[in-house]
Scaffold this motif. Structure first.
Motif, PDB file in Angstrom:
ATOM      1  N   GLN A  65     -43.391 -27.096 -18.185  1.00 20.99           N
ATOM      2  CA  GLN A  65     -43.999 -28.278 -17.582  1.00 20.99           C
ATOM      3  C   GLN A  65     -44.575 -27.950 -16.202  1.00 20.99           C
ATOM      4  O   GLN A  65     -45.670 -28.401 -15.860  1.00 20.99           O
ATOM      5  N   VAL A  66     -43.869 -27.154 -15.428  1.00 22.92           N
ATOM      6  CA  VAL A  66     -44.364 -26.745 -14.108  1.00 22.92           C
ATOM      7  C   VAL A  66     -45.662 -25.961 -14.269  1.00 22.92           C
ATOM      8  O   VAL A  66     -46.653 -26.223 -13.575  1.00 22.92           O
ATOM      9  N   VAL A  67     -45.687 -25.013 -15.187  1.00 25.80           N
ATOM     10  CA  VAL A  67     -46.880 -24.201 -15.417  1.00 25.80           C
ATOM     11  C   VAL A  67     -48.045 -25.074 -15.885  1.00 25.80           C
ATOM     12  O   VAL A  67     -49.182 -24.909 -15.431  1.00 25.80           O
ATOM     13  N   ASP A  68     -47.780 -26.033 -16.763  1.00 22.40           N
ATOM     14  CA  ASP A  68     -48.834 -26.932 -17.254  1.00 22.40           C
ATOM     15  C   ASP A  68     -49.439 -27.751 -16.118  1.00 22.40           C
ATOM     16  O   ASP A  68     -50.660 -27.923 -16.044  1.00 22.40           O
ATOM     17  N   VAL A  69     -48.612 -28.259 -15.225  1.00 20.37           N
ATOM     18  CA  VAL A  69     -49.106 -29.051 -14.095  1.00 20.37           C
ATOM     19  C   VAL A  69     -49.942 -28.177 -13.162  1.00 20.37           C
ATOM     20  O   VAL A  69     -51.036 -28.571 -12.727  1.00 20.37           O
ATOM     21  N   LEU A  70     -49.462 -26.972 -12.860  1.00 14.76           N
ATOM     22  CA  LEU A  70     -50.219 -26.079 -11.985  1.00 14.76           C
ATOM     23  C   LEU A  70     -51.531 -25.655 -12.633  1.00 14.76           C
ATOM     24  O   LEU A  70     -52.560 -25.536 -11.953  1.00 14.76           O
ATOM     25  N   ASP A  71     -51.535 -25.439 -13.954  1.00 11.75           N
ATOM     26  CA  ASP A  71     -52.776 -25.137 -14.673  1.00 11.75           C
ATOM     27  C   ASP A  71     -53.778 -26.277 -14.531  1.00 11.75           C
ATOM     28  O   ASP A  71     -54.965 -26.049 -14.282  1.00 11.75           O
ATOM     29  N   ALA A  72     -53.306 -27.499 -14.694  1.00  2.71           N
ATOM     30  CA  ALA A  72     -54.185 -28.670 -14.594  1.00  2.71           C
ATOM     31  C   ALA A  72     -54.745 -28.805 -13.175  1.00  2.71           C
ATOM     32  O   ALA A  72     -55.929 -29.124 -12.993  1.00  2.71           O
ATOM     33  N   CYS A  73     -53.920 -28.555 -12.185  1.00  7.84           N
ATOM     34  CA  CYS A  73     -54.387 -28.615 -10.792  1.00  7.84           C
ATOM     35  C   CYS A  73     -55.451 -27.551 -10.534  1.00  7.84           C
ATOM     36  O   CYS A  73     -56.474 -27.820  -9.892  1.00  7.84           O
ATOM     37  N   GLU A  74     -55.227 -26.355 -11.045  1.00  9.46           N
ATOM     38  CA  GLU A  74     -56.199 -25.276 -10.860  1.00  9.46           C
ATOM     39  C   GLU A  74     -57.516 -25.617 -11.547  1.00  9.46           C
ATOM     40  O   GLU A  74     -58.596 -25.385 -11.002  1.00  9.46           O
ATOM     41  N   ARG A  75     -57.452 -26.187 -12.751  1.00  7.64           N
ATOM     42  CA  ARG A  75     -58.673 -26.602 -13.455  1.00  7.64           C
ATOM     43  C   ARG A  75     -59.446 -27.650 -12.650  1.00  7.64           C
ATOM     44  O   ARG A  75     -60.673 -27.584 -12.549  1.00  7.64           O
ATOM     45  N   LEU A  76     -58.714 -28.625 -12.093  1.00  2.24           N
ATOM     46  CA  LEU A  76     -59.378 -29.656 -11.297  1.00  2.24           C
ATOM     47  C   LEU A  76     -60.123 -29.025 -10.123  1.00  2.24           C
ATOM     48  O   LEU A  76     -61.280 -29.368  -9.857  1.00  2.24           O
ATOM     49  N   LEU A  77     -59.479 -28.096  -9.431  1.00  2.00           N
ATOM     50  CA  LEU A  77     -60.122 -27.437  -8.293  1.00  2.00           C
ATOM     51  C   LEU A  77     -61.331 -26.610  -8.732  1.00  2.00           C
ATOM     52  O   LEU A  77     -62.358 -26.601  -8.057  1.00  2.00           O
ATOM     53  N   ALA A  78     -61.224 -25.934  -9.858  1.00  2.00           N
ATOM     54  CA  ALA A  78     -62.326 -25.106 -10.350  1.00  2.00           C
ATOM     55  C   ALA A  78     -63.518 -25.944 -10.797  1.00  2.00           C
ATOM     56  O   ALA A  78     -64.666 -25.482 -10.730  1.00  2.00           O
ATOM     57  N   GLU A  79     -63.265 -27.179 -11.232  1.00  6.45           N
ATOM     58  CA  GLU A  79     -64.336 -28.029 -11.751  1.00  6.45           C
ATOM     59  C   GLU A  79     -65.032 -28.844 -10.676  1.00  6.45           C
ATOM     60  O   GLU A  79     -66.055 -29.473 -10.949  1.00  6.45           O
ATOM     61  N   ARG A  80     -64.496 -28.870  -9.455  1.00  6.54           N
ATOM     62  CA  ARG A  80     -65.119 -29.663  -8.391  1.00  6.54           C
ATOM     63  C   ARG A  80     -66.433 -29.012  -7.971  1.00  6.54           C
ATOM     64  O   ARG A  80     -66.449 -27.839  -7.591  1.00  6.54           O
ATOM     65  N   PRO A  81     -67.552 -29.735  -8.032  1.00  2.00           N
ATOM     66  CA  PRO A  81     -68.847 -29.134  -7.727  1.00  2.00           C
ATOM     67  C   PRO A  81     -69.054 -28.809  -6.247  1.00  2.00           C
ATOM     68  O   PRO A  81     -69.860 -27.934  -5.918  1.00  2.00           O
ATOM     69  N   GLU A  82     -68.332 -29.479  -5.346  1.00  2.00           N
ATOM     70  CA  GLU A  82     -68.558 -29.268  -3.918  1.00  2.00           C
ATOM     71  C   GLU A  82     -67.791 -28.082  -3.348  1.00  2.00           C
ATOM     72  O   GLU A  82     -67.951 -27.745  -2.178  1.00  2.00           O
ATOM     73  N   VAL A  83     -66.955 -27.434  -4.168  1.00  2.00           N
ATOM     74  CA  VAL A  83     -66.202 -26.266  -3.715  1.00  2.00           C
ATOM     75  C   VAL A  83     -66.300 -25.149  -4.752  1.00  2.00           C
ATOM     76  O   VAL A  83     -66.571 -25.392  -5.921  1.00  2.00           O
ATOM     77  N   THR A  84     -66.051 -23.933  -4.279  1.00  2.00           N
ATOM     78  CA  THR A  84     -65.952 -22.774  -5.161  1.00  2.00           C
ATOM     79  C   THR A  84     -64.536 -22.235  -5.048  1.00  2.00           C
ATOM     80  O   THR A  84     -64.071 -21.937  -3.938  1.00  2.00           O
ATOM     81  N   LEU A  85     -63.856 -22.131  -6.178  1.00  2.00           N
ATOM     82  CA  LEU A  85     -62.501 -21.588  -6.198  1.00  2.00           C
ATOM     83  C   LEU A  85     -62.588 -20.071  -6.127  1.00  2.00           C
ATOM     84  O   LEU A  85     -63.084 -19.429  -7.048  1.00  2.00           O
ATOM     85  N   LEU A  86     -62.116 -19.495  -5.019  1.00  2.00           N
ATOM     86  CA  LEU A  86     -62.199 -18.045  -4.821  1.00  2.00           C
ATOM     87  C   LEU A  86     -60.994 -17.315  -5.406  1.00  2.00           C
ATOM     88  O   LEU A  86     -61.154 -16.265  -6.026  1.00  2.00           O
ATOM     89  N   SER A  87     -59.801 -17.863  -5.182  1.00  2.00           N
ATOM     90  CA  SER A  87     -58.594 -17.212  -5.696  1.00  2.00           C
ATOM     91  C   SER A  87     -57.445 -18.205  -5.683  1.00  2.00           C
ATOM     92  O   SER A  87     -57.503 -19.233  -5.015  1.00  2.00           O
TER      93      SER A  87
END
Length: 98
Positions: A65-87
C-alpha cells in the motif's frame, strides 16, 4: 507498520521569482495532500527560482500500500505540465527496522 518517503526533484517552467515559484508549488503540494492523504511539503532548493524538491511521506499497515501511494504521487508529479520531474528518491521503513 510501514513508512515510505519520496523526494522529487522538479524543474519549473517559466518562473522568474520566488513568488511565481510558490504559485506553482503550493497547488501541487495541496493536490498531493488532498488526493492521497499524505504529508507533503517543499523540502529543498528553497532559494532557487526554477528548482524545487517536494517531499512526500505516508504510513500504512502493508508495504504494498505504501509503494502504491508513492507510485501514484510520482505519476501525479510526472504528469503536471508546468513542471519536469528530474529525479526521485524513495525510502521504505518497517517498524522492525533498527
Amino acid at each position: 507498520m510501514f513508512t515510505g518517503s519520496l523526494t522529487a526533484d522538479l524543474l519549473l517552467g517559466d518562473v522568474h521569482s520566488l513568488k511565481e515559484k510558490r504559485s506553482v508549488v503550493r497547488p501541487i503540494v495541496a493536490e498531493l495532500r488532498r488526493r492521497f492523504a499524505v504529508a507533503a511539503a517543499e523540502v529543498g532548493d528553497l532559494d532557487l527560482h526554477r528548482r524545487v524538491q517536494v517531499g512526500v511521506a505516508t504510513v500504512a499497515g502493508d508495504a504494498t500500500q505504501v509503494v502504491d501511494v508513492l507510485d501514484a504521487c510520482e505519476r501525479l508529479l510526472a504528469e503536471r505540465p508546468e513542471v519536469t520531474l528530474l529525479s526521485t528518491h524513495r525510502q521504505l521503513y518497517s517498524d522492525s527496522d533498527t
